[in-house]
Structures are given as C-alpha cells and as structure tokens.
Design a protein around this motif. Structure first.
Motif, PDB file in Angstrom:
ATOM      1  N   PHE A 169       0.831  -1.206   0.000  1.00  0.00           N
ATOM      2  CA  PHE A 169       0.000   0.000   0.000  1.00  0.00           C
ATOM      3  C   PHE A 169       0.868   1.261   0.000  1.00  0.00           C
ATOM      4  O   PHE A 169       0.604   2.220  -0.725  1.00  0.00           O
ATOM      5  CB  PHE A 169      -0.911   0.024   1.243  1.00  0.00           C
ATOM      6  N   LEU A 170       1.904   1.266   0.808  1.00  0.00           N
ATOM      7  CA  LEU A 170       2.763   2.443   0.941  1.00  0.00           C
ATOM      8  C   LEU A 170       3.655   2.651  -0.285  1.00  0.00           C
ATOM      9  O   LEU A 170       4.158   3.764  -0.503  1.00  0.00           O
ATOM     10  CB  LEU A 170       3.641   2.304   2.197  1.00  0.00           C
ATOM     11  N   PHE A 171       3.854   1.604  -1.068  1.00  0.00           N
ATOM     12  CA  PHE A 171       4.715   1.712  -2.242  1.00  0.00           C
ATOM     13  C   PHE A 171       4.012   2.413  -3.408  1.00  0.00           C
ATOM     14  O   PHE A 171       4.659   2.953  -4.303  1.00  0.00           O
ATOM     15  CB  PHE A 171       5.171   0.313  -2.672  1.00  0.00           C
ATOM     16  N   ILE A 172       2.682   2.433  -3.392  1.00  0.00           N
ATOM     17  CA  ILE A 172       1.905   3.019  -4.482  1.00  0.00           C
ATOM     18  C   ILE A 172       2.200   4.515  -4.664  1.00  0.00           C
ATOM     19  O   ILE A 172       2.416   4.968  -5.800  1.00  0.00           O
ATOM     20  CB  ILE A 172       0.397   2.760  -4.277  1.00  0.00           C
ATOM     21  N   PRO A 173       2.234   5.337  -3.595  1.00  0.00           N
ATOM     22  CA  PRO A 173       2.571   6.757  -3.787  1.00  0.00           C
ATOM     23  C   PRO A 173       3.956   6.967  -4.397  1.00  0.00           C
ATOM     24  O   PRO A 173       4.156   7.923  -5.163  1.00  0.00           O
ATOM     25  CB  PRO A 173       2.508   7.331  -2.361  1.00  0.00           C
ATOM     26  N   VAL A 174       4.899   6.104  -4.075  1.00  0.00           N
ATOM     27  CA  VAL A 174       6.253   6.214  -4.654  1.00  0.00           C
ATOM     28  C   VAL A 174       6.192   6.002  -6.167  1.00  0.00           C
ATOM     29  O   VAL A 174       6.805   6.753  -6.948  1.00  0.00           O
ATOM     30  CB  VAL A 174       7.202   5.179  -4.002  1.00  0.00           C
ATOM     31  N   LEU A 175       5.449   4.991  -6.595  1.00  0.00           N
ATOM     32  CA  LEU A 175       5.298   4.721  -8.021  1.00  0.00           C
ATOM     33  C   LEU A 175       4.609   5.878  -8.740  1.00  0.00           C
ATOM     34  O   LEU A 175       5.002   6.263  -9.847  1.00  0.00           O
ATOM     35  CB  LEU A 175       4.480   3.441  -8.224  1.00  0.00           C
ATOM     36  N   CYS A 176       3.581   6.438  -8.116  1.00  0.00           N
ATOM     37  CA  CYS A 176       2.861   7.562  -8.719  1.00  0.00           C
ATOM     38  C   CYS A 176       3.777   8.776  -8.892  1.00  0.00           C
ATOM     39  O   CYS A 176       3.729   9.460  -9.923  1.00  0.00           O
ATOM     40  CB  CYS A 176       1.655   7.943  -7.864  1.00  0.00           C
ATOM     41  N   ALA A 177       4.605   9.051  -7.885  1.00  0.00           N
ATOM     42  CA  ALA A 177       5.525  10.190  -7.963  1.00  0.00           C
ATOM     43  C   ALA A 177       6.494  10.023  -9.133  1.00  0.00           C
ATOM     44  O   ALA A 177       6.766  10.981  -9.874  1.00  0.00           O
ATOM     45  CB  ALA A 177       6.293  10.324  -6.652  1.00  0.00           C
ATOM     46  N   ALA A 178       6.993   8.808  -9.337  1.00  0.00           N
ATOM     47  CA  ALA A 178       7.916   8.548 -10.447  1.00  0.00           C
ATOM     48  C   ALA A 178       7.223   8.781 -11.792  1.00  0.00           C
ATOM     49  O   ALA A 178       7.794   9.400 -12.705  1.00  0.00           O
ATOM     50  CB  ALA A 178       8.438   7.122 -10.363  1.00  0.00           C
ATOM     51  N   ALA A 179       5.980   8.304 -11.923  1.00  0.00           N
ATOM     52  CA  ALA A 179       5.238   8.485 -13.178  1.00  0.00           C
ATOM     53  C   ALA A 179       4.950   9.958 -13.442  1.00  0.00           C
ATOM     54  O   ALA A 179       5.043  10.425 -14.593  1.00  0.00           O
ATOM     55  CB  ALA A 179       3.934   7.688 -13.126  1.00  0.00           C
ATOM     56  N   ILE A 180       4.600  10.707 -12.404  1.00  0.00           N
ATOM     57  CA  ILE A 180       4.318  12.145 -12.559  1.00  0.00           C
ATOM     58  C   ILE A 180       5.544  12.875 -13.104  1.00  0.00           C
ATOM     59  O   ILE A 180       5.448  13.698 -14.021  1.00  0.00           O
ATOM     60  CB  ILE A 180       3.870  12.754 -11.210  1.00  0.00           C
ATOM     61  N   ILE A 181       6.709  12.576 -12.552  1.00  0.00           N
ATOM     62  CA  ILE A 181       7.948  13.225 -13.003  1.00  0.00           C
ATOM     63  C   ILE A 181       8.212  12.916 -14.476  1.00  0.00           C
ATOM     64  O   ILE A 181       8.540  13.810 -15.274  1.00  0.00           O
ATOM     65  CB  ILE A 181       9.137  12.772 -12.131  1.00  0.00           C
ATOM     66  N   LEU A 182       8.050  11.654 -14.863  1.00  0.00           N
ATOM     67  CA  LEU A 182       8.286  11.256 -16.252  1.00  0.00           C
ATOM     68  C   LEU A 182       7.314  11.943 -17.210  1.00  0.00           C
ATOM     69  O   LEU A 182       7.711  12.425 -18.283  1.00  0.00           O
ATOM     70  CB  LEU A 182       8.167   9.736 -16.394  1.00  0.00           C
ATOM     71  N   ILE A 183       6.036  12.003 -16.833  1.00  0.00           N
ATOM     72  CA  ILE A 183       5.028  12.635 -17.692  1.00  0.00           C
ATOM     73  C   ILE A 183       5.315  14.123 -17.848  1.00  0.00           C
ATOM     74  O   ILE A 183       5.267  14.669 -18.959  1.00  0.00           O
ATOM     75  CB  ILE A 183       3.608  12.431 -17.110  1.00  0.00           C
ATOM     76  N   LEU A 184       5.621  14.799 -16.741  1.00  0.00           N
ATOM     77  CA  LEU A 184       5.891  16.241 -16.794  1.00  0.00           C
ATOM     78  C   LEU A 184       7.108  16.551 -17.662  1.00  0.00           C
ATOM     79  O   LEU A 184       7.117  17.546 -18.409  1.00  0.00           O
ATOM     80  CB  LEU A 184       6.109  16.783 -15.375  1.00  0.00           C
ATOM     81  N   MET A 185       8.124  15.724 -17.586  1.00  0.00           N
ATOM     82  CA  MET A 185       9.372  15.995 -18.293  1.00  0.00           C
ATOM     83  C   MET A 185       9.335  15.615 -19.779  1.00  0.00           C
ATOM     84  O   MET A 185       9.909  16.319 -20.618  1.00  0.00           O
ATOM     85  CB  MET A 185      10.519  15.244 -17.609  1.00  0.00           C
ATOM     86  N   LEU A 186       8.645  14.532 -20.112  1.00  0.00           N
ATOM     87  CA  LEU A 186       8.833  13.946 -21.431  1.00  0.00           C
ATOM     88  C   LEU A 186       7.620  13.988 -22.350  1.00  0.00           C
ATOM     89  O   LEU A 186       7.770  13.880 -23.569  1.00  0.00           O
ATOM     90  CB  LEU A 186       9.285  12.485 -21.284  1.00  0.00           C
ATOM     91  N   VAL A 187       6.419  14.124 -21.798  1.00  0.00           N
ATOM     92  CA  VAL A 187       5.216  14.027 -22.636  1.00  0.00           C
ATOM     93  C   VAL A 187       4.724  15.413 -23.031  1.00  0.00           C
ATOM     94  O   VAL A 187       4.399  16.235 -22.172  1.00  0.00           O
ATOM     95  CB  VAL A 187       4.096  13.249 -21.918  1.00  0.00           C
ATOM     96  N   LYS A 188       4.692  15.650 -24.330  1.00  0.00           N
ATOM     97  CA  LYS A 188       4.146  16.897 -24.868  1.00  0.00           C
ATOM     98  C   LYS A 188       3.149  16.540 -25.964  1.00  0.00           C
ATOM     99  O   LYS A 188       3.512  16.464 -27.140  1.00  0.00           O
ATOM    100  CB  LYS A 188       5.258  17.776 -25.420  1.00  0.00           C
ATOM    101  N   PRO A 189       1.890  16.296 -25.575  1.00  0.00           N
ATOM    102  CA  PRO A 189       0.887  15.901 -26.565  1.00  0.00           C
ATOM    103  C   PRO A 189       0.585  17.047 -27.522  1.00  0.00           C
ATOM    104  O   PRO A 189       0.889  18.200 -27.235  1.00  0.00           O
ATOM    105  CB  PRO A 189      -0.345  15.552 -25.706  1.00  0.00           C
ATOM    106  N   PRO A 190      -0.010  16.749 -28.689  1.00  0.00           N
ATOM    107  CA  PRO A 190      -0.344  17.786 -29.662  1.00  0.00           C
ATOM    108  C   PRO A 190      -1.166  18.899 -29.037  1.00  0.00           C
ATOM    109  O   PRO A 190      -2.084  18.643 -28.247  1.00  0.00           O
ATOM    110  CB  PRO A 190      -1.159  17.031 -30.715  1.00  0.00           C
TER     111      PRO A 190
END
Length: 404
Positions: A169-190
């Motif tokens: 249960f406690l590991f889920i927020p860690v995974l979400c934080a990693a995904a948020i960083i990746l999306i903010l840095m790398l994803v630029k949709p049309p």
C-alpha cells in the motif's frame, strides 16, 4: 517514430505500469491480508473490487474531460489522487487496530485516480501519431507495459509483504511520484485547441457514434470485460490454490504467478508490433486468442497437478496477450481523435467491470468444485470468440469521419 515521441511513449507506459502494480500486486498477498485482518475470502476480494467500481463510474467523465481539456491535464491530477489513496490505505494499515473500512476508502480514492490515468493514456497515444501503423505499435507498448506490471506485481507484492504485510500500500505513492515526473518531463501531446461542445450536444454525438458503430464497439467492450474477468478471477483462484493446496507462499508464489503473466506480456508486445493497421489481423488475433484461452482451460478438467495448472495459464496468457493489444488498436483506430478519449474510456470501463467482478465471483465459486470455475471461463471465452467472428468487421469504412 521520432526520438522525442519514443521517450514520450516510454513515459506514458509508466502510467499503466503504475496502475497495474497498484492493483495487481495485491493479488498474491490477499490471503495474507485476509489472515491479518481476520476477514473472509469475499471481504478480501472487495479490496480489488471497490477500486474497480469507483474507476468504472468515473472513467467516462475522465474521457470527456480529456477530450475537452487535454490528456496531460487529466493524467497528472489522477496520479496525485491515486497516490493519496495509497497513503490512506498504508496509514490505516499501520496505525489502526481495525483498518479494513479505511483500506476500502483508500482503495475507492485510488480507483478515482485510476479512472483518469490508464484509460486516458490510450487516446493520448492515438493523438501522438498520424500513421495507424505507429498507433498500433504504440498501443502494443502500452499494453505490454500493462501486462509487464502484471508480471512484476506478484513478485514485487510478495517481496514487499515479506517486509511488512501493508508495505505494498505504501509503495503506491512512490510509483505515482515517479510516473508524474516522467510525464511532466517527457510528454508533450499535440497542442490542438479543442472545441468546447456543450454536454448535451456531446452526449448526442456519442449516442450517434454508438448507434452507427454499435455492433463492433459493443462487441469489443464485452470481450474486454470477459478477458479481464477471467484473468483477475483466475489470478485470485491461483493465488489461493498455491497456498491452500500446494503450500507455496511468499516470493516463491510470486514467481509462480509471474510465469503465465510473462507469457502474456511477451505475446502482447509481439502482437502490438506485428498487427500494424491490419484490422483483419486484429480480428483473428482476438478470435484465436479467445479460443486458446478457452481451450487451455479444458486441461484442468482432467488434471490439476501444479505443472498442469501452470501450463494451462501459460497457454491462456498467450491467448490473452494476442487479444488485448488487438482490441485496443481496433477501438482506438476506429474512432476519430475528437471523440477518441470518451469512446476508449467506455471500453476501459468495461475492462474494469471485468476486473471488479472477477475476484468476488470466483471467491464464491471457489467454495464449490474447481470445475465450476473452469466451465464458466471456458463458456465465456468461446462466446467471445463467436461474437468476434459474428460482429467485428475488419473494414476501414467503419471509421467515424463525419464528426471530424
């Protein structure tokens, strides 16, 4: 495919990976949670079900908002909400003497977050590429990430639970934080401006789309639900059987559960790369995959040795791996970009219905003979194959273009 698009695709792939781990890594530790909280098979299955039910109800809204506001503006807040739900479940398990109800509340919040994460990723991939072949390859990677999460989840969930039972249960927020960083840095949709269509008019257009394409869309929706129902139901069944009948638990059980899921993941990746924009190939992958799934489940009717069960689920996993990316590509490429988010979200809702229904129904069926579980799954698999042959028409003329 440009280098920036590849990086964006890998970043988007982190979302289904996180969402799958957040749900599926609880499957192998459900018997542990059941013992720790002193609850029944059915009660522990609700930890999976309430997550899916809240997602089902909100996925269409998330799809509509992503069509109107943009994909990224929905995905990021959704990941934050998912992290909050994980914090609540972990905190309640750690601090409260009777945390069951708070765990369910946290899981409901996680489901709300999941509604705007994974389902919105699928149309986002469709937006990023103009070529249907590239869309299919991208969706293959997304589905592979989803299934890779299923491969890692039993191992990771079991390993974390060995530290302390509520650590997943406690590991889920860690995974979400990693995904948020990746999306903010790398994803630029049309950055195309979306026309602000009134809700009433929007609903009218969606009804028209469903009316014009209902036969094949409803079939794909139903098959998505059937596959996820069987997958999560069988995972729940196997998790319990490995402990109760074969006395396999902990990380060893995690590795056993991962074997058929690895077969599913590899097949999903290969299928996504090979089908391209060939709708005829998609149809046959769906049909053959369902026949393989149903056919494999005939085997345990004659023998339920451990090796036979593992072989059964490996064959079934290959079948599911062939069907899922084909379903994703068919529904995504068959709808224009303007309404893709909402229509694919309806498809995602149906998949979540399967996820929600599988564990509790199998928990009730498991009280009787094992064969009932297999009879039900076999029947549903072959019904899905029949519906595929009857109603899914591989023709590009069925694409919706008049609403563009």
């Amino acid at each position: 495919m440009e280098k920036k698009q590849k990086w964006a695709l890998w970043a988007l792939s982190s979302v289904p990976l996180v969402m799958t781990l957040g749900n599926s890594m609880l499957i192998p530790i459900l018997p542990v949670i059941e013992r720790q909280l002193n609850i029944s098979h059915f009660q522990v299955s609700l930890i999976i079900t309430v997550y899916s039910i809240s997602a089902i109800l909100l996925i269409p809204i998330a799809g509509y908002l992503s069509d109107r506001w943009g994909r990224k503006k929905v995905i990021i807040p959704s990941l934050i909400i998912t992290a909050i739900g994980g914090i609540i479940t972990g905190w309640a398990s750690w601090k409260l003497a009777n945390p069951y109800m708070w765990i369910l509340i946290g899981r409901v919040i996680q489901g709300i977050g999941a509604a705007g994460a994974m389902p919105v990723v699928i149309p986002c991939v469709g937006d990023m590429f103009k070529d249907d072949d590239e869309v299919s390859k991208g969706l293959g990677l997304i589905e592979t990430s989803n299934t890779l999460g299923k491969v890692l989840s039993p191992i990771l969930g079991s390993a974390l639970a060995m530290i302390i039972w509520f650590m997943p249960f406690l590991f889920i927020p860690v995974l979400c934080a990693a995904a948020i960083i990746l999306i903010l840095m790398l994803v630029k949709p049309p950055t195309s401006k979306q026309e602000k269509v009134p809700v009433k008019e929007f609903i009218s257009v969606i009804k028209e789309i469903l009316h014009e394409n209902g036969r094949w869309l409803y079939t794909i929706f139903l098959i998505g639900a059937i596959i996820m129902f069987i997958l999560f139901g069988m995972l729940f069944y196997l998790s319990n059987v490995l402990e109760d009948r074969y006395h396999i638990n902990g990380i060893t059980k995690g590795f056993v559960l991962a074997i058929p899921l690895l077969a599913l993941s590899i097949t999903s990746y290969i299928t996504g790369k090979k089908i391209g924009d060939n709708q005829k190939a998609m149809k046959w992958c769906i049909c053959i995959g369902l026949v393989m799934l149903g056919g494999s489940l005939l085997i345990p009717l004659f023998s339920k040795s451990l090796y036979i069960l593992i072989a059964t689920f490996v064959i079934g996993g290959i079948g599911i791996g062939a069907a899922l990316p084909s379903l994703d590509a068919f529904v995504t490429e068959g709808i224009d970009k303007k309404h893709r988010g909402t229509v694919t979200s309806l498809y995602s809702s149906m998949r979540f219905i399967g996820v929600a229904a599988g564990p509790p129904i199998f928990s009730l069926l498991i009280k009787g003979t094992d064969n009932i579980i297999f009879y039900v799954s076999i029947a549903l698999s072959f019904i899905g194959a029949f519906l595929t042959l009857r109603f899914i028409k591989p023709t590009n003329e069925e694409k919706v273009s008049k609403h563009e």
